[in-house]
Design an enzyme around this catalytic site. Structure first.
Site, PDB file in Angstrom:
ATOM      1  N   ARG A  34       5.745  -8.324  27.891  1.00  0.00           N
ATOM      2  CA  ARG A  34       7.154  -8.703  27.689  1.00  0.00           C
ATOM      3  C   ARG A  34       7.927  -7.590  26.995  1.00  0.00           C
ATOM      4  O   ARG A  34       9.099  -7.348  27.310  1.00  0.00           O
ATOM      5  CB  ARG A  34       7.220 -10.001  26.883  1.00  0.00           C
ATOM      6  CG  ARG A  34       6.749 -11.209  27.697  1.00  0.00           C
ATOM      7  CD  ARG A  34       6.344 -12.344  26.780  1.00  0.00           C
ATOM      8  NE  ARG A  34       6.106 -13.595  27.477  1.00  0.00           N
ATOM      9  CZ  ARG A  34       4.982 -13.895  28.139  1.00  0.00           C
ATOM     10  NH1 ARG A  34       4.020 -13.005  28.247  1.00  0.00           N
ATOM     11  NH2 ARG A  34       4.848 -15.079  28.721  1.00  0.00           N
ATOM     12  N   GLY A 106      -1.518 -11.176  36.875  1.00  0.00           N
ATOM     13  CA  GLY A 106      -0.620 -12.270  37.253  1.00  0.00           C
ATOM     14  C   GLY A 106       0.643 -12.267  36.414  1.00  0.00           C
ATOM     15  O   GLY A 106       1.728 -12.601  36.897  1.00  0.00           O
ATOM     16  N   ARG A 134      -3.897 -15.431  44.089  1.00  0.00           N
ATOM     17  CA  ARG A 134      -3.269 -16.253  43.039  1.00  0.00           C
ATOM     18  C   ARG A 134      -1.959 -16.870  43.520  1.00  0.00           C
ATOM     19  O   ARG A 134      -1.159 -16.221  44.174  1.00  0.00           O
ATOM     20  CB  ARG A 134      -3.091 -15.409  41.783  1.00  0.00           C
ATOM     21  CG  ARG A 134      -4.475 -14.908  41.379  1.00  0.00           C
ATOM     22  CD  ARG A 134      -4.578 -14.382  40.024  1.00  0.00           C
ATOM     23  NE  ARG A 134      -4.103 -15.268  38.979  1.00  0.00           N
ATOM     24  CZ  ARG A 134      -3.973 -14.866  37.731  1.00  0.00           C
ATOM     25  NH1 ARG A 134      -4.249 -13.631  37.402  1.00  0.00           N
ATOM     26  NH2 ARG A 134      -3.561 -15.711  36.820  1.00  0.00           N
ATOM     27  N   SER A 180       2.985 -23.610  32.582  1.00  0.00           N
ATOM     28  CA  SER A 180       2.757 -22.174  32.744  1.00  0.00           C
ATOM     29  C   SER A 180       3.845 -21.380  32.048  1.00  0.00           C
ATOM     30  O   SER A 180       5.031 -21.483  32.385  1.00  0.00           O
ATOM     31  CB  SER A 180       2.736 -21.821  34.235  1.00  0.00           C
ATOM     32  OG  SER A 180       2.867 -20.426  34.403  1.00  0.00           O
ATOM     33  N   ASP A 337      -6.579 -19.406  28.179  1.00  0.00           N
ATOM     34  CA  ASP A 337      -7.411 -18.215  28.379  1.00  0.00           C
ATOM     35  C   ASP A 337      -8.723 -18.275  27.597  1.00  0.00           C
ATOM     36  O   ASP A 337      -9.602 -17.435  27.794  1.00  0.00           O
ATOM     37  CB  ASP A 337      -6.632 -16.962  27.955  1.00  0.00           C
ATOM     38  CG  ASP A 337      -5.455 -16.705  28.882  1.00  0.00           C
ATOM     39  OD1 ASP A 337      -5.517 -17.111  30.055  1.00  0.00           O
ATOM     40  OD2 ASP A 337      -4.458 -16.109  28.425  1.00  0.00           O
ATOM     41  N   LYS A 364      -7.087 -18.651  38.045  1.00  0.00           N
ATOM     42  CA  LYS A 364      -6.995 -17.435  37.226  1.00  0.00           C
ATOM     43  C   LYS A 364      -7.627 -16.271  37.996  1.00  0.00           C
ATOM     44  O   LYS A 364      -7.773 -16.329  39.206  1.00  0.00           O
ATOM     45  CB  LYS A 364      -7.640 -17.690  35.870  1.00  0.00           C
ATOM     46  CG  LYS A 364      -6.880 -18.737  35.044  1.00  0.00           C
ATOM     47  CD  LYS A 364      -5.499 -18.249  34.702  1.00  0.00           C
ATOM     48  CE  LYS A 364      -4.679 -19.272  33.940  1.00  0.00           C
ATOM     49  NZ  LYS A 364      -3.304 -18.821  33.710  1.00  0.00           N
TER      50      LYS A 364
END
Ligand code: S3P
Length: 450
Positions: A34, A106, A134, A180, A337, A364
């Site tokens: 980010r 992803g 994915r 998500s 995760d 994943k």
């Protein structure tokens, strides 16, 4: 062997009598992605210290560069890197002359789609064989409802994916179809270029780094909490993103491997420095503590969390007697995760751990439900899969065995940690995938053998 025969990598890990040491983890992967993307949207110079130097974040750095920002690696120590980024800002970015390669990532793919949806250019995003499996309909559908044009392979379900950003975006008020943070973030990033207020509603709160980081860059982000636990996030289109100089905390998802190693090993004490403990990321700490893990959290700063910065702590974990736990879909979303390594913790706990509603793990970097069960079963674990639920019988003494990471970084590291506590030798096929999020993982593994 002929010169053209591919050499398959193999790591060998043998059990360790004691675990001791102090570690500094690579920069948080989610925050690093980010920080690079938001630096591309801001006019001028941004500095990101201690970003992850994993392969996934490198993919994002290359994409930001391909869009016309200057990305300089100022310092790097092999696992974290300081970046200096100079960007013309969102309005000055240019159409890349090549396919944008997201590699295994992803997060790069989905978040960049949110940005590209509102930029006047046509881009194609692709990645490795795992990324091509994915799902992308989850971002195509909401972005299309904002007026964006996106197309993907197999009836718009799989990458490669094309984004044609030449149409103006409309704001929306939408509930995400799956819990998500990637989907939420893609919509909020597109919302910055839309004509009004864009609201994303989540049934289960997911990591809120995008929201915090936008606020830190001068973009107001409103949060509304419903009594039933639903959270709504709103951004206003047309607000510009400012540059910042920031330091990325250590990755709590990387710390999770050592928290589990320390808790289930009979003679362990590990200290993990400067770990991000954002409330939307720290579920793994709280779940392990509820199982009886002795984890001390030593926060760096006092005072209430302000929803802008990222809280940081040193963590100390010691050998513990674990009890089984029962995790539902909200826990799975919060520790998405860390579920593979929590499965390992469950093999050492007293009783049967149940993890319900873990279907997202199948989407994943690999199908992590079947991958983790196959590897841990080879080591003697008793794991039943019932649809998307896992039942893990605890109290199992693991023995060394041959495991396969399936080229999935979190499986490679889970099996390596299992190898540290198991008797005998464990082999892990394709261990190099650990460098996706944790370059230097196998060096740290050697370092903690006392
Ligand atoms: C991420 C969100 C999660 C997580 C991934 C990173 C992010 O994915 O699994 O490793 O940085 O937003 P989903 O939000 O799609 O579950």
């Amino acid at each position: 062997m002929s010169a053209s025969t591919p050499v398959r990598e193999l790591a060998r890990v043998h059990g360790s009598a004691r675990l001791r040491g102090e570690l500094r983890l690579p920069g948080d992967k989610s925050i690093s992605h980010r920080a690079l993307m938001l630096a591309a949207l801001a006019v001028g110079e941004s500095r990101i210290e201690d970003a992850s130097d994993g392969a996934d974040v490198r993919s994002t750095a290359r994409i930001v560069e391909a869009l016309g920002a200057t990305v300089e690696r100022v310092v790097d120590d092999g696992r974290s890197v300081t970046y200096r980024i100079v960007s013309p800002g969102a309005d000055g970015l240019t159409e890349p002359d090549r396919i944008l390669d997201c590699g295994n990532s992803g997060t790069s793919l989905r978040l960049i789609c949110g940005i590209l949806a509102g930029l006047p250019m046509t881009c194609v995003l692709d990645g490795d064989a795992s990324l091509r499996r994915r799902p992308v309909a989850r971002i195509i559908e909401p972005l299309r409802s904002m007026g964006a044009l996106l197309h993907a392979r197999r009836n718009d379900s799989l990458p490669p994916l094309t984004v044609v950003g030449h149409t103006p975006l409309r704001s929306i008020d939408i509930a995400t179809s799956v819990p998500s943070a990637q989907v939420k973030s893609a919509i909020l990033l597109a919302g910055l270029r839309a004509d009004g207020r864009t609201t994303v509603r989540e049934a289960v709160a997911t990591r809120d780094h995008t929201e915090r980081m936008l606020r830190a860059r001068g973009v107001p982000v409103e949060r509304e909490d419903a009594p039933d636990g639903r959270v709504a996030w709103t951004v206003q289109g047309g607000v510009s993103v400012h540059t910042v100089h920031e330091r990325v905390p250590g990755d709590v998802s990387a710390a999770a491997f050592w928290l589990v190693a320390g808790a289930i090993h009979p003679d362990a004490e590990l200290v993990l420095h400067d770990v991000g403990i954002n409330p939307t990321r720290r579920a793994v700490i709280d779940i392990l503590r509820s199982m009886g893990a002795e984890i001390e959290v030593r926060p760096h700063r006092d005072g209430p969390d302000d929803g802008v910065g990222e809280p940081i702590a040193d963590l100390v974990v010691r050998s513990s007697e674990l009890r089984a736990t029962d995790l539902g879909p909200a826990d799975v979303a919060a520790a998405i995760d860390e579920i593979p390594v929590l499965c390992l913790a469950a093999t050492a706990a007293r009783g049967t751990t149940v993890i319900r509603g873990a279907g997202e793990l199948r989407h994943k970097e690999s199908d992590r439900i079947s991958g983790v069960a196959t590897g841990l079963r080879a080591m003697g674990a008793r794991i039943e899969i019932d649809g998307n639920d896992l039942h893990i019988e605890g109290g199992t003494a693991l023995r060394g065995a041959a495991t396969d990471s399936l080229d999935d970084h979190r499986l490679a590291m889970t099996f390596a940690v299992a190898g540290l506590v198991a008797s005998g030798d464990t082999t892990i096929e394709r261990p190099g995938s650990a460098a996706i999020s944790y370059p230097g993982f196998f060096d740290d593994l050697e370092r903690v053998r006392a």
